[in-house]
Design an enzyme around this catalytic site. Structure first.
Site, PDB file in Angstrom:
ATOM      1  N   GLU A 132     -10.032   5.360   7.228  1.00 56.70           N
ATOM      2  CA  GLU A 132      -8.605   5.679   7.239  1.00 56.70           C
ATOM      3  C   GLU A 132      -8.211   6.996   6.577  1.00 56.70           C
ATOM      4  O   GLU A 132      -7.302   7.683   7.072  1.00 56.70           O
ATOM      5  CB  GLU A 132      -7.816   4.538   6.568  1.00 56.70           C
ATOM      6  CG  GLU A 132      -7.855   3.240   7.327  1.00 56.70           C
ATOM      7  CD  GLU A 132      -7.372   2.088   6.469  1.00 56.70           C
ATOM      8  OE1 GLU A 132      -8.116   1.656   5.566  1.00 56.70           O
ATOM      9  OE2 GLU A 132      -6.234   1.643   6.683  1.00 56.70           O
TER      10      GLU A 132
ATOM     11  N   ARG B 162       0.828  -1.207   0.000  1.00 58.65           N
ATOM     12  CA  ARG B 162       0.000   0.000   0.000  1.00 58.65           C
ATOM     13  C   ARG B 162       0.870   1.268   0.000  1.00 58.65           C
ATOM     14  O   ARG B 162       0.474   2.293  -0.541  1.00 58.65           O
ATOM     15  CB  ARG B 162      -1.006  -0.004   1.157  1.00 58.65           C
ATOM     16  CG  ARG B 162      -2.158   0.956   0.924  1.00 58.65           C
ATOM     17  CD  ARG B 162      -3.197   0.901   2.038  1.00 58.65           C
ATOM     18  NE  ARG B 162      -4.292  -0.028   1.790  1.00 58.65           N
ATOM     19  CZ  ARG B 162      -5.375   0.248   1.060  1.00 58.65           C
ATOM     20  NH1 ARG B 162      -5.509   1.435   0.489  1.00 58.65           N
ATOM     21  NH2 ARG B 162      -6.324  -0.649   0.896  1.00 58.65           N
TER      22      ARG B 162
HETATM   23  N1  MTE Z   1     -12.336   4.503  14.551  1.00 62.46           N
HETATM   24  C1  MTE Z   1     -12.392   4.158  15.853  1.00 62.46           C
HETATM   25  N2  MTE Z   1     -13.143   4.899  16.676  1.00 62.46           N
HETATM   26  N3  MTE Z   1     -11.697   3.096  16.345  1.00 62.46           N
HETATM   27  C2  MTE Z   1     -10.895   2.334  15.528  1.00 62.46           C
HETATM   28  O1  MTE Z   1     -10.287   1.372  15.987  1.00 62.46           O
HETATM   29  N4  MTE Z   1     -10.024   1.978  13.236  1.00 62.46           N
HETATM   30  C3  MTE Z   1      -9.719   2.616  11.951  1.00 62.46           C
HETATM   31  C4  MTE Z   1     -10.963   3.286  11.392  1.00 62.46           C
HETATM   32  N5  MTE Z   1     -11.570   4.120  12.385  1.00 62.46           N
HETATM   33  C5  MTE Z   1     -10.814   2.677  14.141  1.00 62.46           C
HETATM   34  C6  MTE Z   1     -11.576   3.780  13.696  1.00 62.46           C
HETATM   35  C7  MTE Z   1      -9.209   1.697  10.964  1.00 62.46           C
HETATM   36  S1  MTE Z   1      -7.571   1.315  10.987  1.00 62.46           S
HETATM   37  C8  MTE Z   1     -10.005   1.163   9.997  1.00 62.46           C
HETATM   38  S2  MTE Z   1      -9.371   0.155   8.785  1.00 62.46           S
HETATM   39  C9  MTE Z   1     -11.448   1.435   9.945  1.00 62.46           C
HETATM   40  O2  MTE Z   1     -11.875   2.278  11.021  1.00 62.46           O
HETATM   41  C10 MTE Z   1     -12.181   0.095  10.010  1.00 62.46           C
HETATM   42  O3  MTE Z   1     -13.545   0.227  10.037  1.00 62.46           O
HETATM   43  P1  MTE Z   1     -14.435   0.423   8.716  1.00 62.46           P
HETATM   44  O4  MTE Z   1     -13.903  -0.523   7.687  1.00 62.46           O
HETATM   45  O5  MTE Z   1     -15.789   0.084   9.173  1.00 62.46           O
HETATM   46  O6  MTE Z   1     -14.268   1.842   8.303  1.00 62.46           O
HETATM   47  N1  HPA Z   2      -5.725  -2.776   4.212  1.00 60.31           N
HETATM   48  C1  HPA Z   2      -5.896  -3.155   5.483  1.00 60.31           C
HETATM   49  N2  HPA Z   2      -5.704  -4.358   5.908  1.00 60.31           N
HETATM   50  C2  HPA Z   2      -5.289  -5.269   5.035  1.00 60.31           C
HETATM   51  C3  HPA Z   2      -5.088  -4.938   3.699  1.00 60.31           C
HETATM   52  C4  HPA Z   2      -5.320  -3.619   3.271  1.00 60.31           C
HETATM   53  O1  HPA Z   2      -5.163  -3.248   2.099  1.00 60.31           O
HETATM   54  N3  HPA Z   2      -4.669  -6.036   3.077  1.00 60.31           N
HETATM   55  C5  HPA Z   2      -4.612  -6.985   4.023  1.00 60.31           C
HETATM   56  N4  HPA Z   2      -4.990  -6.527   5.200  1.00 60.31           N
HETATM   57 MO1  MOS Z   3      -7.190  -0.596   9.365  1.00 59.93          MO
HETATM   58  S1  MOS Z   3      -5.150  -0.267   9.454  1.00 59.93           S
HETATM   59  O1  MOS Z   3      -7.076  -1.324   7.793  1.00 59.93           O
HETATM   60  O2  MOS Z   3      -7.324  -1.889  10.463  1.00 59.93           O
END
Ligand code: MTE
Ligand code: HPA
Ligand code: MOS
Length: 762
Positions: free
Chosen positions: A706, A304
């Site tokens: 993210e 990534r």
């Molecule tokens: N928001 C909160 N409050 N707590 C979390 O742990 N994780 C982040 C983001 N926002 C997180 C967060 C990360 S690393 C990711 S990948 C996404 O939430 C995952 O959730 P989603 O796929 O439902 O957006």
């Molecule tokens: N994002 C987050 N988590 C992951 C990914 C990615 O692209 N690929 C494998 N695990």
């Molecule tokens: Mo988020 S770093 O893809 O858990």
């Protein structure tokens, strides 16, 4: 729509792992970890610890009935170390006792004899010594070699970014108990229930059907529980396997900080070439990722970084290479942005370097090179519905950039010991797991015969609000009140073979599967209603809990209809499987269409520096963000604000510090500083860009988890701008985080005038 968890959270009623009522006879577990970063284990003496009061058993790798292996991508990580240790904090044994306290006392009695070997902590050194997790990869477009000569400007330099501790409020932990016939249940705080299930089965020599994993919610994950929740859950399951009693582990903060991996530090070299009109013609970068002692998710994170190496810019000639370097630190892992932020820091540094040398503001170069439709990403995907330029110009207009610039100018003229700095930070982030195969999800929906609805998916709630969004999807698709819907725990017996909730794709993937399942049920109910109402099924719709025929309300309510269907022996349960269409990637060519879509946005950051102390405060961050057609603006704004602040923390205050022996010195909240209410920006303004959304986003509401973290990159460059306003002689360094100490050094670096100024002051 409010976040459905808000009331539970503020009243303390939300349940986390540590709130699960303890069963009688529950034992406690504690990991024993390596005190040195690298060495051969000559002996491990657990006899005293085993005899310690209240201790039931001490387990080592010899007690593992299946495979002593937890590596997900590369099988290179034992659950419990055997004859070698590779990082400080590596688990080597597991103490199980009647109380946590008893285990702690016993831990002090474990004796190690380890022949120490020199540890490697620096990724460049690891690369020199051939310590690579996987072979390097290169992404490219155009031909950089052939265009350097035609560039008006060429600059080279180095950009380093440090790691980041996840600091989820809830530490890692698990609670496991025996079920009938040798089956095992595990409640745990993981983003990846299937990873826990698969790994527990592998380590215990069981089938996956023997292991049931259940997740209520997480007190934060941020990527730190995508892969690294697994070992702790498997350890307690190992104890349950042998002792046939419930066993629990809830890690202490310092244990958690010491033993778990973090965001990967990167050390990179760049070369950037521009023409005289400030178009970026060529860009090369070589990134050294500090992977730590085992692969964990490093290869995917590295990938990534390559995908996002150009951030929001179109660069016709790009060549970026990344090395995943094996060092003697805890295996680093996923962290919000997943390598994207590290890749973007390098291009932003290169642009800042060029701007300084050419003598133009950084944002002039940024703006000039923003992506537009018709461009192509360096990995081959066409740029479509790009919001890079529109979010930029919207931010400039909405927040009146010229006025902000004028205010900064005036302020800097009027103040000597305080200076303000500005940065604009565009972000472009691809949505999908970079591994195509992982982009799938399932949902299971029950309509109970009183009209209420139970939903299970593979999504894990970690504070990001995915359950709120899922609940909305079910309620909207059925045309019923949100109060009728309950989102159940995430459970491997109800929804199987799930990808972790990660890559910001949790709501899209699970939401799409849920929508499909709900649509099937809605169609089925429409058929029964058509029968009842003597109408054709396609004339039936449901709105506000009422069945409509050709747009006119009927007598039939949702509740009545559901009951009728039940009496008619119609199935009120459905499941569905969703796999993102369109996406693909060819790893031979390093080209393809890896992302369902991209999320864009632009932030304007203003900081005020105290030039005597080197301290700073962010006055404001103003953001235009592309949410598509948001179904949950409050949830999305929470994600945008939280992501931003987490990104600012990474770029400014948060300083991971491993000593040369590979020991973590910033191992507690007293030595590792994260943003608090005093250090967050005084104001944060968020505007949603008016866009159509995307068909592959759930109800056109784009993923948000993210991308906002990367607005935080601007913090580094805003501070740099303010430093230069005070000390035009400062050499530009790209070495995040820009801590107060580093700022102070930069303010007076090479500045004889600084001495004079200080004299003036006295
Ligand atoms: N928001 C909160 N409050 N707590 C979390 O742990 N994780 C982040 C983001 N926002 C997180 C967060 C990360 S690393 C990711 S990948 C996404 O939430 C995952 O959730 P989603 O796929 O439902 O957006
Ligand atoms: N994002 C987050 N988590 C992951 C990914 C990615 O692209 N690929 C494998 N695990
Ligand atoms: Mo988020 S770093 O893809 O858990």
């Amino acid at each position: 729509m409010k976040n459905i968890d808000s009331k539970g959270h503020v009243t303390g009623k939300s349940l986390y792992l540590d709130d699960i009522p303890i069963q009688q006879g529950t034992l406690h577990a504690l990991a024993v970890d390596s005190p040195v970063a690298h060495g051969r284990v000559r002996s491990l003496d657990i006899s005293e610890a085993a005899k310690s009061e209240g201790v039931v058993r001490v387990f080592t790798h010899e007690d593992i009935p299946g495979e002593n292996q937890i590596g997900g991508i590369v099988p290179d990580e034992p659950l419990l170390a055997e004859d070698e240790v590779h990082f400080c904090g590596q688990p080597v044994a597991l103490i199980v006792g009647e109380s946590e306290h008893a285990c702690r006392r016993a831990r002090e009695k474990v004796k190690f004899e380890i022949d120490e070997k020199p540890p490697i902590t620096d990724p460049r050194e690891a690369k020199e010594k051939g310590e690579l997790i996987i072979p390097p990869r290169t992404f490219q477009n155009g031909d950089t070699e052939s265009v350097w000569d035609s560039c008006a400007y060429v600059f080279e330099g180095q950009a380093d970014s440090n790691g980041q501790e996840h600091l989820y409020i809830e530490t890692q932990g698990a609670y496991s108990w025996p079920a009938e016939n040798g089956n095992i249940k595990i409640a745990t705080s993981t983003q990846g229930p299937t990873a826990v299930q698969r790994t527990a089965a592998q380590v215990l020599g069981l089938g996956m059907h023997n292991v049931e994993v259940d997740v209520i919610r997480l007190g934060g994950g941020f990527g730190g529980k995508e892969d690294q929740a697994t070992p702790w859950a498997v350890m307690v399951a190992l104890a349950v396997y042998h002792l046939n009693k419930p066993v629990k582990m809830a890690m202490h903060r310092m244990d958690d900080m010491r033993m778990t991996g973090k965001r990967h530090p990167y050390s990179s070299d760049y070369k950037i070439g521009l023409d005289k009109n400030l178009n970026i013609i060529a860009y090369e970068a070589t990134m050294h990722q500090n992977a730590g002692a085992a692969a964990d998710l490093s290869p995917a994170v590295m990938e990534r970084s390559l995908f996002h190496a150009n951030n929001s810019y179109f660069i016709p000639n790009t060549k970026v290479t990344a090395y995943s370097c094996r060092t003697n630190l805890p295996p680093n892992t996923a962290f919000r942005g997943f390598g994207g932020p590290q890749g973007m820091f390098v291009i932003e540094s290169a642009i800042a370097h060029a701007a300084r040398e050419i003598g133009v503001p950084k944002h002039r170069i940024q703006e000039k090179n923003l992506l537009k439709d018709g461009d192509e990403f360096h990995y081959g995907q066409a740029v479509e519905q790009s919001q890079a330029r529109s979010s930029w110009s919207d931010a400039v207009e909405t927040f009146d950039l010229p006025k902000i610039q004028k205010e900064i100018e005036d302020f800097n003229e009027a103040h000597h010991w305080k200076k303000k700095g500005l940065a604009l930070q565009p972000v472009c982030f691809g949505i999908s797991f970079t591994k195509t195969q992982m982009n799938n999800a399932r949902a299971l929906v029950h309509i109970y015969h009183d009209g209420s609805v139970g939903v299970s998916t593979g999504a894990v709630e970690m504070g990001q609000g995915v359950n709120t969004k899922l609940l909305q999807v079910a309620a909207y698709t059925f045309g019923i009140a949100p109060e009728r819907v309950r989102i159940d725990t995430t459970n491997t017996s109800r929804v199987a073979n799930t990808s972790p909730t990660a890559a910001s794709a949790g709501a899209d993937l699970n939401g799409k599967a849920l929508e499909m399942a709900c649509l099937k049920l809605r169609e089925r109910l429409a058929e029964v209603a058509a029968d009842q109402l003597d109408a054709s099924p396609d004339s039936i719709t449901i709105k506000d809990e009422t069945f409509y025929v050709d747009g006119s309300p009927s007598e039939l309510s949702w509740e009545k209809m559901v009951h009728q269907a039940f009496m008619d022996r119609v199935s009120l349960s459905e499941k569905a499987h969703y796999a993102t269409p369109v996406i693909h990637f060819d790893k031979e060519k390093e080209k393809g269409h890896p992302f369902a879509y991209h999320v864009y946005g632009t932030a304007i950051l203003v900081v005020t520096l105290d030039c005597l102390r080197g301290t700073y405060q962010f006055d404001t961050v103003k953001i235009v963000h592309d949410c598509g057609k948001s179904i949950s603006p409050m949830v999305d704004n929470g994600q945008i604000e939280g992501g931003l602040v987490q990104g600012i923390g990474w770029m400014t205050l948060e300083e991971l510090d491993y000593d040369e022996q590979g020991r973590l010195r910033s191992n507690a909240l007293s030595t590792y500083k994260i943003p608090d209410i005093y250090s967050v920006p005084e104001t944060i303004e968020v505007k949603h860009l008016e866009t159509e959304g995307h068909d592959l986003a759930i109800r056109k509401s784009k993923a948000v988890g993210e991308p906002p973290l990367m607005y935080g990159l601007g913090a580094y460059f805003a501070i740099q701008d303010a430093v230069l306003a005070f000390n035009p002689h400062a050499t530009l360094k790209f070495d995040a985080p820009f801590t107060h100490e580093k700022v102070l050094m930069a303010l007076y670096e090479g500045k004889e005038a600084g001495v004079k100024d200080a004299a003036e002051l006295s």
